[in-house]
Scaffold this active site. Structure first.
Site, PDB file in Angstrom:
ATOM      1  N   GLY A  15       0.761  -1.247   0.000  1.00  0.00           N
ATOM      2  CA  GLY A  15       0.000   0.000   0.000  1.00  0.00           C
ATOM      3  C   GLY A  15       0.789   1.294   0.000  1.00  0.00           C
ATOM      4  CD1 TRP A  52       3.954   3.004  -5.148  1.00  0.00           C
ATOM      5  CD2 TRP A  52       2.916   2.854  -7.117  1.00  0.00           C
ATOM      6  NE1 TRP A  52       4.919   2.877  -6.116  1.00  0.00           N
ATOM      7  CE2 TRP A  52       4.318   2.783  -7.327  1.00  0.00           C
ATOM      8  CE3 TRP A  52       2.081   2.776  -8.217  1.00  0.00           C
ATOM      9  CZ2 TRP A  52       4.879   2.633  -8.601  1.00  0.00           C
ATOM     10  CZ3 TRP A  52       2.627   2.624  -9.486  1.00  0.00           C
ATOM     11  CH2 TRP A  52       4.014   2.564  -9.679  1.00  0.00           C
ATOM     12  CG  ASP A  94      -2.406  -6.715  -4.126  1.00  0.00           C
ATOM     13  OD1 ASP A  94      -1.484  -5.999  -4.548  1.00  0.00           O
ATOM     14  OD2 ASP A  94      -2.251  -7.946  -3.916  1.00  0.00           O
ATOM     15  CG  ASP A 116      -6.470 -12.422 -11.057  1.00  0.00           C
ATOM     16  OD1 ASP A 116      -5.789 -11.557 -11.636  1.00  0.00           O
ATOM     17  OD2 ASP A 116      -6.344 -13.638 -11.256  1.00  0.00           O
ATOM     18  CG  ASP A 153       4.685  -1.047  -8.027  1.00  0.00           C
ATOM     19  OD1 ASP A 153       5.519  -1.175  -8.937  1.00  0.00           O
ATOM     20  OD2 ASP A 153       4.992  -1.006  -6.818  1.00  0.00           O
ATOM     21  CE  LYS A 200       6.739  -3.654 -10.264  1.00  0.00           C
ATOM     22  NZ  LYS A 200       7.642  -3.191  -9.211  1.00  0.00           N
TER      23      LYS A 200
HETATM   24  N1  SAM Z   1       2.704  -0.686  -5.201  1.00  0.00           N
HETATM   25  C1  SAM Z   1       2.773  -1.530  -4.029  1.00  0.00           C
HETATM   26  C2  SAM Z   1       3.236  -0.657  -2.886  1.00  0.00           C
HETATM   27  O1  SAM Z   1       3.713   0.434  -3.160  1.00  0.00           O
HETATM   28  O2  SAM Z   1       3.108  -1.066  -1.740  1.00  0.00           O
HETATM   29  C3  SAM Z   1       3.695  -2.714  -4.224  1.00  0.00           C
HETATM   30  C4  SAM Z   1       3.156  -3.710  -5.185  1.00  0.00           C
HETATM   31  S1  SAM Z   1       3.994  -5.238  -5.096  1.00  0.00           S
HETATM   32  C5  SAM Z   1       5.477  -4.858  -5.920  1.00  0.00           C
HETATM   33  C6  SAM Z   1       3.172  -6.216  -6.313  1.00  0.00           C
HETATM   34  C7  SAM Z   1       1.762  -6.625  -5.921  1.00  0.00           C
HETATM   35  O3  SAM Z   1       1.151  -7.188  -7.079  1.00  0.00           O
HETATM   36  C8  SAM Z   1       1.668  -7.708  -4.845  1.00  0.00           C
HETATM   37  O4  SAM Z   1       1.020  -7.186  -3.714  1.00  0.00           O
HETATM   38  C9  SAM Z   1       0.807  -8.810  -5.489  1.00  0.00           C
HETATM   39  O5  SAM Z   1      -0.152  -9.359  -4.609  1.00  0.00           O
HETATM   40  C10 SAM Z   1       0.127  -8.032  -6.613  1.00  0.00           C
HETATM   41  N2  SAM Z   1      -0.372  -8.883  -7.696  1.00  0.00           N
HETATM   42  C11 SAM Z   1       0.321  -9.764  -8.459  1.00  0.00           C
HETATM   43  N3  SAM Z   1      -0.494 -10.348  -9.351  1.00  0.00           N
HETATM   44  C12 SAM Z   1      -1.740  -9.809  -9.182  1.00  0.00           C
HETATM   45  C13 SAM Z   1      -3.010  -9.995  -9.818  1.00  0.00           C
HETATM   46  N4  SAM Z   1      -3.165 -10.855 -10.825  1.00  0.00           N
HETATM   47  N5  SAM Z   1      -4.072  -9.274  -9.393  1.00  0.00           N
HETATM   48  C14 SAM Z   1      -3.930  -8.399  -8.367  1.00  0.00           C
HETATM   49  N6  SAM Z   1      -2.752  -8.168  -7.726  1.00  0.00           N
HETATM   50  C15 SAM Z   1      -1.673  -8.868  -8.130  1.00  0.00           C
END
Ligand code: SAM
Length: 339
Positions: free
Chosen positions: A53, A55, A109, A125, A150, A190
């Protein structure tokens, strides 16, 4: 610390702790904003793949709480020199907070995350259209000014595999974006830097007026991550994103319902002389002169079944077979002429 072990708690990690960000990635978004001004006039935002969280925290502080963190002589741009000054200073930051109830922030998320002021969470998802529908329901028919993503998969270390999974997340994010973003809105996501980035940029330019790939200075040099910043959403006229469903099994899709520019169907044609061997014909078959292609056999068998049919039906079948053979031949000839 043992010799040769690199301290991962870098300057941004420490600054994140000091300023109360949930992750050091907050600085990536702050640095993208300082370059592109993506928060200007923004009141509706979607943060995809938001957990834990940081962002969403940036959105909450900058847009909802309109938090202004000020320190004597310090610019809020994550610059390394400023950072070092901040770490050495004894003076606490001055803060002003005014909550802005017009701001709507939706964070999505797979994982749940701790609540944040002004942020509504959807656990889901991003590759599912149902998530786009939930976001749209939240905005009650209005559209978002900004979508950020992200998202990253759990990396496997297999470079091609990681890039592929990341690209699928980007596709999911883009699909949601096309459904929820207002024209002129912005999209930041990203990506994993790779040789196809020029192709990606050109594809995104079909939907946005300006597309840039950036690497914020807070993103580790050792990481292949970069961010695509897509400004000024302007989809082609007649484009209906609800008709584009990238993850739906095409066998279940009703193509008849597509209209206008959304109905670009690439024909799947058979070419080659239908009276010669087909690819399933064995050498023995060909020596026994049983060499007609399956298309030619299908045409012949429907003619041979005439005894079971009425004369009008038979006439129609013969005409259809003749047309099919004519089409195959003309395709073959026109194709050869081109070569
Ligand atoms: N932007 C976030 C922050 O600043 O705290 C960090 C994000 S972290 C790098 C990547 C996130 O992508 C993870 O929390 C993961 O659960 C989520 N994620 C990966 N695949 C996903 C999907 N298909 N649907 C939703 N979230 C997904």
């Amino acid at each position: 610390m043992g010799k040769g072990i690199k301290d991962k708690r870098d300057v941004y990690y420490r600054k994140a702790k000091e300023e109360g960000w949930r992750a050091r990635s907050a600085f990536k978004l702050l640095q993208i904003d300082s370059k592109f001004n993506i928060f200007e006039n923004v009141s509706k935002v979607v943060d995809l793949c938001a957990a834990p969280g940081s962002w969403s925290q940036v959105l909450s502080r900058k847009l909802y709480l309109k938090e202004k963190v000020e320190l004597e002589g310090l610019a809020d741009n994550g610059d390394v020199l400023d950072l070092l000054m901040l770490m050495n200073t004894k003076q606490p930051p001055r803060q002003e907070k005014i909550s802005n109830e017009n701001v709507q922030i939706v964070a999505v998320d797979l994982q749940p995350m701790a609540p944040l002021p002004g942020v509504v969470q959807i656990q889901g998802d991003i590759t599912k259209f149902s998530v786009a529908e939930k976001i749209m329901r939240h905005f009650e028919g209005t559209k978002a000014d900004l979508v950020i993503c992200d998202g990253a998969p759990d990396v496997t270390g297999l470079h091609c595999m990681d890039i592929y999974i990341q690209s699928q997340l980007l596709l999911g994010a883009l699909h949601i974006t096309c459904n929820v973003l207002k024209p002129t809105g912005n999209f930041v996501a990203k990506i994993f830097h790779n040789k196809d980035n020029d192709l990606l940029t050109n594809q995104l330019l079909m939907l946005f007026k300006n597309v840039e790939i950036v690497k914020p200075s807070s993103s580790r040099n050792s990481s292949i991550e970069a961010f695509v910043v897509c400004l000024n959403y302007c989809p082609p006229e007649g484009f209906d994103p609800t008709q584009i469903t990238p993850f739906l099994d095409v066998r279940n899709k009703n193509f008849d319902s597509l209209t206008g520019i959304n109905k670009v169907i690439i024909p799947f044609l058979v070419c080659g002389d239908v009276s010669t061997f087909d690819s399933d014909c064995s050498l023995q078959d060909s020596e026994e002169d049983n060499h007609k292609s399956s298309h030619s056999k299908a045409a012949t068998s429907s003619i041979l079944n005439y005894n079971d049919k009425g004369s009008e039906e038979l006439q129609n079948d013969i005409e259809e077979c003749a047309n099919r053979i004519k089409n195959f031949k003309s395709f073959e000839h026109s194709d050869q002429n081109k070569l």
